[in-house]
Design an enzyme around this catalytic site. Structure first.
Site, PDB file in Angstrom:
ATOM      1  N   HIS A  61       0.705   3.806  -2.100  1.00 50.09           N
ATOM      2  CA  HIS A  61       2.126   4.060  -2.362  1.00 50.09           C
ATOM      3  C   HIS A  61       2.662   5.037  -1.323  1.00 50.09           C
ATOM      4  O   HIS A  61       1.895   5.624  -0.550  1.00 50.09           O
ATOM      5  CB  HIS A  61       2.339   4.564  -3.784  1.00 50.09           C
ATOM      6  N   ASP A  65       1.569  12.441   0.448  1.00 52.18           N
ATOM      7  CA  ASP A  65       0.138  12.770   0.570  1.00 52.18           C
ATOM      8  C   ASP A  65      -0.724  11.541   0.853  1.00 52.18           C
ATOM      9  O   ASP A  65      -1.911  11.672   1.165  1.00 52.18           O
ATOM     10  CB  ASP A  65      -0.379  13.530  -0.671  1.00 52.18           C
ATOM     11  N   HIS A  66      -0.124  10.355   0.790  1.00 48.70           N
ATOM     12  CA  HIS A  66      -0.884   9.118   1.054  1.00 48.70           C
ATOM     13  C   HIS A  66      -0.492   8.429   2.362  1.00 48.70           C
ATOM     14  O   HIS A  66      -1.179   7.518   2.811  1.00 48.70           O
ATOM     15  CB  HIS A  66      -0.733   8.148  -0.121  1.00 48.70           C
ATOM     16  N   HIS A 267      -8.797  13.287  -4.981  1.00 50.20           N
ATOM     17  CA  HIS A 267      -7.364  13.590  -5.153  1.00 50.20           C
ATOM     18  C   HIS A 267      -7.190  14.814  -6.058  1.00 50.20           C
ATOM     19  O   HIS A 267      -6.507  14.766  -7.081  1.00 50.20           O
ATOM     20  CB  HIS A 267      -6.654  12.346  -5.730  1.00 50.20           C
TER      21      HIS A 267
END
Ligand SMILES: [Zn+2]
Ligand SMILES: [Zn+2]
Length: 300
Positions: A61, A65-66, A267
């Site tokens: 997504h 942070d991704h 995570h």
């Protein structure tokens, strides 16, 4: 052999020890990166992996942070004279977001990069070849988000003991047996199902950024390795529905319900100085649990 390298294991804020999310699965000639948090170029350098090894980029997504590392990664591919066509997969909107990333940076050589973008918005097998397949499904997060499985195909190994009785050793016909076909040798029929032993393929599932849901364990069913977010320990349980994240206990419950063989938690929120409590909590539900750390390598 499948090699996994954790290139980032933090959640929203990186720490001195943990970079933003990214995982690299290397298998034969494939380099499948799932998520590309900020700093991935440097993480790859430290891990001594060339960015040119990446063949596919799977995005869960578009929370920062991704994905904050994507423009940097693409720039380094161009700089390293990347010759392949990068296959990018992500949720609905991926084409638009990537287009904006290209526009937001002055680097005219971006046009040299060959890439394809495929948007995925339902549960399906979206890639399949003779060695493995890739599967995705939606999860319940604040924005469109996907979970992914890498599924190695089952393989047939030759049963040399069985073939001894036919006097058959090294022979081009063995390839046929390995492909599930029966053969005739010296006038005798040899059946593939007797002359081979099935070696089940491995399944690796990554679930990150999701509210708890029964669909997660169903998707992860029989994973050899489940990598699951563990943003918080249970004391933050009251926030999971609102912020749509999982605790270490949820991750362990998914591992247990899905009959996964091993669980790796990742995570992590930067609020924790020690993750001992999380590990303890998860192990109480699912014993074979480990904490991810940046640059951790696993071979399965
Ligand atoms: Zn996240
Ligand atoms: Zn998120």
């Amino acid at each position: 052999m499948i090699t996994l390298t954790f290139l980032g294991t933090s959640s929203m804020l990186p720490t001195k020890e943990r970079n933003h999310s990214s995982l690299l699965i290397q298998y034969q000639n494939e380099g499948i990166m799932i998520d590309c948090g900020e700093g991935v170029q440097r993480q790859l350098k430290i891990a001594e992996i060339s960015s040119c090894k990446i063949t596919k980029l799977l995005i869960t997504h578009f929370h920062g942070d991704h994905v904050l590392g994507i423009p940097g990664l693409l720039q380094s591919l161009v700089a390293n004279d990347y010759q392949r066509t990068l296959q990018i997969y992500g949720p609905k909107g991926t084409k638009e977001y990537i287009k904006h990333m290209f526009k937001g940076i002055i680097f005219k050589e971006f046009r040299r990069l060959k890439y394809n973008i495929t948007e995925l918005n339902s549960a399906k097998v979206f890639y399949k070849d003779k060695n493995f397949s890739l599967k995705c499904a939606n999860v319940n997060h604040a924005i469109p988000t996907l979970m992914y499985s890498f599924i190695e195909n089952d393989k047939l190994k030759i049963n040399l003991d069985y073939l001894k009785r036919f006097g058959l050793k090294m022979h081009p016909l063995l390839g046929k047996l390995q492909h599930g076909k029966d053969i005739i040798y010296n006038g005798k029929k040899i059946k593939s199902d007797k002359a081979t032993i099935k070696k089940p393929g491995k399944k690796i599932t990554l679930i990150t950024d999701s509210a708890p849901s029964p669909t997660l364990a169903k998707f992860a069913k029989d994973s050899d390795l489940l990598i699951c977010e563990s943003t918080w320990s249970s004391h933050m349980e009251h926030l999971v529905e609102k912020r749509k994240h999982l605790t270490s206990r949820h991750a362990a419950e998914i591992a247990k319900k899905s009959h996964s063989k091993k669980l790796i938690l990742t995570h992590f929120s930067q609020r924790y100085k020690s993750l001992d409590e999380m590990l303890k909590e998860a192990k109480a539900v699912f014993k074979n649990t480990e904490l991810a750390r940046d640059f951790m390598k696993i071979e399965i």
